[in-house]
Design a protein around this motif. Structure first.
Motif, PDB file in Angstrom:
ATOM      1  N   HIS A 136     -40.327 -39.150 -18.455  1.00  0.00           N
ATOM      2  CA  HIS A 136     -41.568 -39.884 -18.199  1.00  0.00           C
ATOM      3  C   HIS A 136     -41.278 -41.376 -18.255  1.00  0.00           C
ATOM      4  O   HIS A 136     -40.406 -41.816 -18.996  1.00  0.00           O
ATOM      5  N   ARG A 137     -42.030 -42.126 -17.499  1.00  0.00           N
ATOM      6  CA  ARG A 137     -41.888 -43.576 -17.612  1.00  0.00           C
ATOM      7  C   ARG A 137     -42.589 -44.035 -18.892  1.00  0.00           C
ATOM      8  O   ARG A 137     -43.646 -43.496 -19.269  1.00  0.00           O
ATOM      9  N   ILE A 138     -41.988 -45.036 -19.541  1.00  0.00           N
ATOM     10  CA  ILE A 138     -42.495 -45.497 -20.834  1.00  0.00           C
ATOM     11  C   ILE A 138     -42.485 -47.019 -20.853  1.00  0.00           C
ATOM     12  O   ILE A 138     -41.431 -47.652 -20.704  1.00  0.00           O
ATOM     13  N   LEU A 139     -43.643 -47.594 -21.057  1.00  0.00           N
ATOM     14  CA  LEU A 139     -43.798 -49.046 -21.120  1.00  0.00           C
ATOM     15  C   LEU A 139     -43.493 -49.554 -22.527  1.00  0.00           C
ATOM     16  O   LEU A 139     -43.997 -49.005 -23.511  1.00  0.00           O
ATOM     17  N   VAL A 140     -42.652 -50.577 -22.603  1.00  0.00           N
ATOM     18  CA  VAL A 140     -42.390 -51.246 -23.877  1.00  0.00           C
ATOM     19  C   VAL A 140     -43.389 -52.389 -23.990  1.00  0.00           C
ATOM     20  O   VAL A 140     -43.373 -53.330 -23.191  1.00  0.00           O
ATOM     21  N   LYS A 141     -44.270 -52.301 -24.987  1.00  0.00           N
ATOM     22  CA  LYS A 141     -45.383 -53.233 -25.063  1.00  0.00           C
ATOM     23  C   LYS A 141     -45.557 -53.713 -26.499  1.00  0.00           C
ATOM     24  O   LYS A 141     -45.882 -52.921 -27.386  1.00  0.00           O
ATOM     25  N   ASP A 142     -45.303 -54.997 -26.712  1.00  0.00           N
ATOM     26  CA  ASP A 142     -45.390 -55.566 -28.062  1.00  0.00           C
ATOM     27  C   ASP A 142     -44.456 -54.794 -28.990  1.00  0.00           C
ATOM     28  O   ASP A 142     -43.261 -54.729 -28.743  1.00  0.00           O
ATOM     29  N   VAL A 146     -45.884 -47.151 -24.628  1.00  0.00           N
ATOM     30  CA  VAL A 146     -47.002 -46.443 -23.996  1.00  0.00           C
ATOM     31  C   VAL A 146     -46.402 -45.492 -22.967  1.00  0.00           C
ATOM     32  O   VAL A 146     -45.675 -45.914 -22.067  1.00  0.00           O
ATOM     33  N   ILE A 147     -46.683 -44.196 -23.119  1.00  0.00           N
ATOM     34  CA  ILE A 147     -46.055 -43.179 -22.277  1.00  0.00           C
ATOM     35  C   ILE A 147     -47.029 -42.622 -21.258  1.00  0.00           C
ATOM     36  O   ILE A 147     -48.169 -42.277 -21.589  1.00  0.00           O
ATOM     37  N   ARG A 148     -46.598 -42.571 -20.016  1.00  0.00           N
ATOM     38  CA  ARG A 148     -47.399 -41.982 -18.949  1.00  0.00           C
ATOM     39  C   ARG A 148     -47.238 -40.465 -19.005  1.00  0.00           C
ATOM     40  O   ARG A 148     -46.143 -39.931 -18.853  1.00  0.00           O
ATOM     41  N   MET A 149     -48.340 -39.758 -19.242  1.00  0.00           N
ATOM     42  CA  MET A 149     -48.347 -38.297 -19.256  1.00  0.00           C
ATOM     43  C   MET A 149     -49.139 -37.783 -18.059  1.00  0.00           C
ATOM     44  O   MET A 149     -50.336 -38.034 -17.958  1.00  0.00           O
ATOM     45  N   VAL A 150     -48.458 -37.067 -17.177  1.00  0.00           N
ATOM     46  CA  VAL A 150     -49.140 -36.439 -16.046  1.00  0.00           C
ATOM     47  C   VAL A 150     -49.873 -35.207 -16.557  1.00  0.00           C
ATOM     48  O   VAL A 150     -49.312 -34.403 -17.305  1.00  0.00           O
ATOM     49  N   GLU A 151     -51.124 -35.049 -16.151  1.00  0.00           N
ATOM     50  CA  GLU A 151     -51.998 -34.031 -16.728  1.00  0.00           C
ATOM     51  C   GLU A 151     -51.460 -32.614 -16.563  1.00  0.00           C
ATOM     52  O   GLU A 151     -51.667 -31.761 -17.413  1.00  0.00           O
ATOM     53  N   GLN A 152     -50.757 -32.339 -15.468  1.00  0.00           N
ATOM     54  CA  GLN A 152     -50.317 -30.966 -15.224  1.00  0.00           C
ATOM     55  C   GLN A 152     -49.003 -30.623 -15.924  1.00  0.00           C
ATOM     56  O   GLN A 152     -48.554 -29.485 -15.870  1.00  0.00           O
ATOM     57  N   ARG A 153     -48.384 -31.599 -16.588  1.00  0.00           N
ATOM     58  CA  ARG A 153     -47.063 -31.362 -17.172  1.00  0.00           C
ATOM     59  C   ARG A 153     -47.175 -30.780 -18.582  1.00  0.00           C
ATOM     60  O   ARG A 153     -48.185 -30.934 -19.282  1.00  0.00           O
ATOM     61  N   HIS A 154     -46.100 -30.135 -19.027  1.00  0.00           N
ATOM     62  CA  HIS A 154     -46.104 -29.461 -20.329  1.00  0.00           C
ATOM     63  C   HIS A 154     -46.227 -30.421 -21.500  1.00  0.00           C
ATOM     64  O   HIS A 154     -46.830 -30.084 -22.522  1.00  0.00           O
ATOM     65  N   LEU A 155     -45.662 -31.627 -21.377  1.00  0.00           N
ATOM     66  CA  LEU A 155     -45.789 -32.589 -22.469  1.00  0.00           C
ATOM     67  C   LEU A 155     -47.252 -32.898 -22.743  1.00  0.00           C
ATOM     68  O   LEU A 155     -47.691 -32.966 -23.908  1.00  0.00           O
ATOM     69  N   ASP A 235     -53.364 -49.530 -22.236  1.00  0.00           N
ATOM     70  CA  ASP A 235     -53.157 -49.611 -20.789  1.00  0.00           C
ATOM     71  C   ASP A 235     -51.700 -49.353 -20.451  1.00  0.00           C
ATOM     72  O   ASP A 235     -50.795 -49.914 -21.080  1.00  0.00           O
ATOM     73  N   GLU A 236     -51.469 -48.501 -19.434  1.00  0.00           N
ATOM     74  CA  GLU A 236     -50.128 -48.265 -18.910  1.00  0.00           C
ATOM     75  C   GLU A 236     -50.170 -48.518 -17.422  1.00  0.00           C
ATOM     76  O   GLU A 236     -51.016 -48.005 -16.709  1.00  0.00           O
ATOM     77  N   GLY A 237     -49.215 -49.318 -16.919  1.00  0.00           N
ATOM     78  CA  GLY A 237     -49.183 -49.692 -15.520  1.00  0.00           C
ATOM     79  C   GLY A 237     -49.737 -51.096 -15.331  1.00  0.00           C
ATOM     80  O   GLY A 237     -50.220 -51.709 -16.275  1.00  0.00           O
ATOM     81  N   PRO A 238     -49.634 -51.591 -14.084  1.00  0.00           N
ATOM     82  CA  PRO A 238     -49.108 -50.900 -12.904  1.00  0.00           C
ATOM     83  C   PRO A 238     -47.592 -50.717 -12.969  1.00  0.00           C
ATOM     84  O   PRO A 238     -46.894 -51.452 -13.653  1.00  0.00           O
ATOM     85  N   PHE A 239     -47.134 -49.709 -12.232  1.00  0.00           N
ATOM     86  CA  PHE A 239     -45.705 -49.451 -12.149  1.00  0.00           C
ATOM     87  C   PHE A 239     -45.403 -48.711 -10.856  1.00  0.00           C
ATOM     88  O   PHE A 239     -46.242 -47.971 -10.326  1.00  0.00           O
ATOM     89  N   VAL A 240     -44.198 -48.891 -10.346  1.00  0.00           N
ATOM     90  CA  VAL A 240     -43.800 -48.337  -9.054  1.00  0.00           C
ATOM     91  C   VAL A 240     -43.422 -46.872  -9.200  1.00  0.00           C
ATOM     92  O   VAL A 240     -42.682 -46.491 -10.102  1.00  0.00           O
ATOM     93  N   PRO A 253     -51.250 -42.518 -24.024  1.00  0.00           N
ATOM     94  CA  PRO A 253     -50.963 -42.488 -25.460  1.00  0.00           C
ATOM     95  C   PRO A 253     -49.911 -43.510 -25.898  1.00  0.00           C
ATOM     96  O   PRO A 253     -48.940 -43.776 -25.193  1.00  0.00           O
ATOM     97  N   VAL A 254     -50.120 -44.017 -27.084  1.00  0.00           N
ATOM     98  CA  VAL A 254     -49.202 -44.977 -27.715  1.00  0.00           C
ATOM     99  C   VAL A 254     -48.183 -44.219 -28.560  1.00  0.00           C
ATOM    100  O   VAL A 254     -48.526 -43.278 -29.282  1.00  0.00           O
ATOM    101  N   ILE A 255     -46.913 -44.634 -28.461  1.00  0.00           N
ATOM    102  CA  ILE A 255     -45.858 -44.120 -29.333  1.00  0.00           C
ATOM    103  C   ILE A 255     -45.529 -45.184 -30.376  1.00  0.00           C
ATOM    104  O   ILE A 255     -45.167 -46.315 -30.031  1.00  0.00           O
ATOM    105  N   LYS A 256     -45.661 -44.815 -31.635  1.00  0.00           N
ATOM    106  CA  LYS A 256     -45.248 -45.687 -32.727  1.00  0.00           C
ATOM    107  C   LYS A 256     -43.769 -45.426 -32.996  1.00  0.00           C
ATOM    108  O   LYS A 256     -43.361 -44.300 -33.277  1.00  0.00           O
ATOM    109  N   ILE A 257     -42.944 -46.454 -32.891  1.00  0.00           N
ATOM    110  CA  ILE A 257     -41.499 -46.318 -33.099  1.00  0.00           C
ATOM    111  C   ILE A 257     -41.207 -46.196 -34.590  1.00  0.00           C
ATOM    112  O   ILE A 257     -41.698 -46.983 -35.398  1.00  0.00           O
TER     113      ILE A 257
END
Length: 423
Positions: A136-142, A146-155, A235-240, A253-257
């Motif tokens: 999955h694409r994952i935005l590094v923000k601050d 922030v992870i993009r989850m496609v609704e039909q995927r198992h994650l 917010d996630e995106g915009p992204f190509v 969803p936000v991922i806490k490292i």
């Protein structure tokens, strides 16, 4: 594991680059050819790694055998072997959490929301279904992701199933072996174990390392990010996306490292959005599924390829050994049914090289008649990745071209001239 592959393949070597746009320019220039950048803010970067040739090389097979090889590995997925080897921990150093802002994570395009992880294999675990690995694409923000989850995927399913009980343990592995990337990009049912499938592809046990701050065992990639997927949204995106066009901004969803680890002298894998590597990793795992679906209708199907020009998602070429006059059209319908995102498909005879666009176009030019050999289906469910589709109703038009030789014709008229071998 990835270092041995990088050392063994032909690649373009670049001395240095900036992680903002410059990595993109280099990977675009050499799209489809592996590129090794020796210095990006003090780190090493590999890009354009996974084309058909390097994936085949990493598995020790010929590129023409890839599809059948993947089919056999899928059949043996449950026999894949996973070994937790905690001696591998000695290969890693731990970084402070804010070090992620120093990592060579590219900003690829001008409208990107920020630096993006694009090659990360996301590992989660469910008590009922076991381990799931996906990309999955994952935005590094601050100070978070922030992870993009496609609704039909198992994650997405596993996250929603478990988040009511608290944050979900997650690990993101960057710099994984191509077999792990290929497996993580493969769609199976919810019980499909992608890591065991990677082992089956490699024909040897896959070594895992136990995480320090989350209850997960993961492939020993170059970088490992441990964390918790939270109920917080950002917010996630915009992204190509794969078509080279921008996807929309969504709350994701936000991922806490919780931990950052990397191997000494680690190599970061930068996967160019919309590039050949992106397309291959997305499309190649679909080909065995399509082959199986088509084979149920046309047992004489020979091969299937999702083409780079069609983003390895929207266009396919199917090779068959034609037995009856209707085989080409039945193959079209079976291909469209086996990959619902498919938009256009060309069916050819088995003397056509499906990996050569010129050869496929030759078949269309010399073997197809528009009034007889084209099937058009209106208002079918299509891919959200197609910018020309009806996104409001999720509809598109689909087309198939039967570019096989009619059995009513004299086949000798279609045989291409050959130069004899020297005697």
């Amino acid at each position: 594991m990835i270092k041995e592959l990088i050392n063994s393949i032909d690649k373009i070597e670049i001395e240095s680059a900036d992680k903002k746009y410059e990595i993109t320019k280099i990977l675009k220039k050499y799209d489809g050819k592996p590129v090794y950048i020796k210095d990006v803010n003090g780190y090493k970067v590999i890009g354009n790694l996974c084309n058909r040739e390097t994936i085949a090389r990493s598995l020790g097979i010929d590129v023409n055998d890839l599809m059948n090889y993947m089919l056999n590995a899928m059949d043996n997925e449950k026999n894949g072997e996973l070994i937790v080897d905690n001696s591998l921990k000695e290969q890693y150093i731990s970084d402070d959490l804010d070090k992620i802002n120093e990592y060579p994570i590219p900003i690829y395009y001008e409208k990107d929301a920020g630096p993006y992880l694009t090659s990360g294999v996301v590992i989660v675990k469910d008590k009922d279904y076991g381990v799931n690995a996906s990309i999955h694409r994952i935005l590094v923000k601050d100070n978070h992701l922030v992870i993009r989850m496609v609704e039909q995927r198992h994650l997405h399913y596993i996250y929603n199933k478990n988040i009511k009980d608290g944050d979900v343990d997650v690990a993101v592995v960057i710099g994984a072996h191509p077999a792990v990337l290929l497996a993580a990009a493969t769609s199976g049912d919810i019980t499909f174990n992608e890591l065991k499938y990677a082992s089956a592809l490699m024909k040897k046990p896959l070594k895992l390392v136990k995480c320090d701050t989350v209850d997960l065992e993961v492939p020993a990639g170059e970088y490992i990010i441990e964390g918790k997927i939270t109920s917080e949204m950002d917010d996630e995106g915009p992204f190509v996306d794969i078509t080279g066009t921008y996807d929309t901004v969504r709350k994701q969803p936000v991922i806490k490292i919780t931990a950052l680890k990397r191997k000494k002298d680690a190599i970061f894998h930068a996967l160019l959005p919309g590039g050949v590597e992106h397309k291959i990793l997305m499309g190649l795992p679909q080909e065995p599924r399509m082959y199986r679906g088509i084979r149920n209708t046309i047992p004489s199907v020979k091969n299937v390829a999702l083409t780079e020009g069609g983003c390895c998602w929207l266009h396919a070429v199917v090779s068959i050994e034609k037995k009856t006059e209707g085989d080409g059209k039945n193959a079209i319908l079976a291909a469209l049914a086996s990959h619902p995102s498919l938009k256009h498909v060309v069916v050819v005879d088995d003397d056509i090289n499906i990996y050569d666009p010129n050869d496929v176009e030759y078949a269309i030019a010399t073997r197809a008649q528009a009034d007889r050999d084209i099937i058009i289906i209106k208002d079918a469910k299509g891919s959200s990745l197609d910018p020309s589709g009806d996104h409001e109703n999720k509809l598109t038009a689909k087309m198939g071209i039967d570019a096989t030789i009619s059995l009513k014709k004299n086949r000798d008229e279609f045989i291409r001239a050959k130069i004899p071998d020297d005697e």
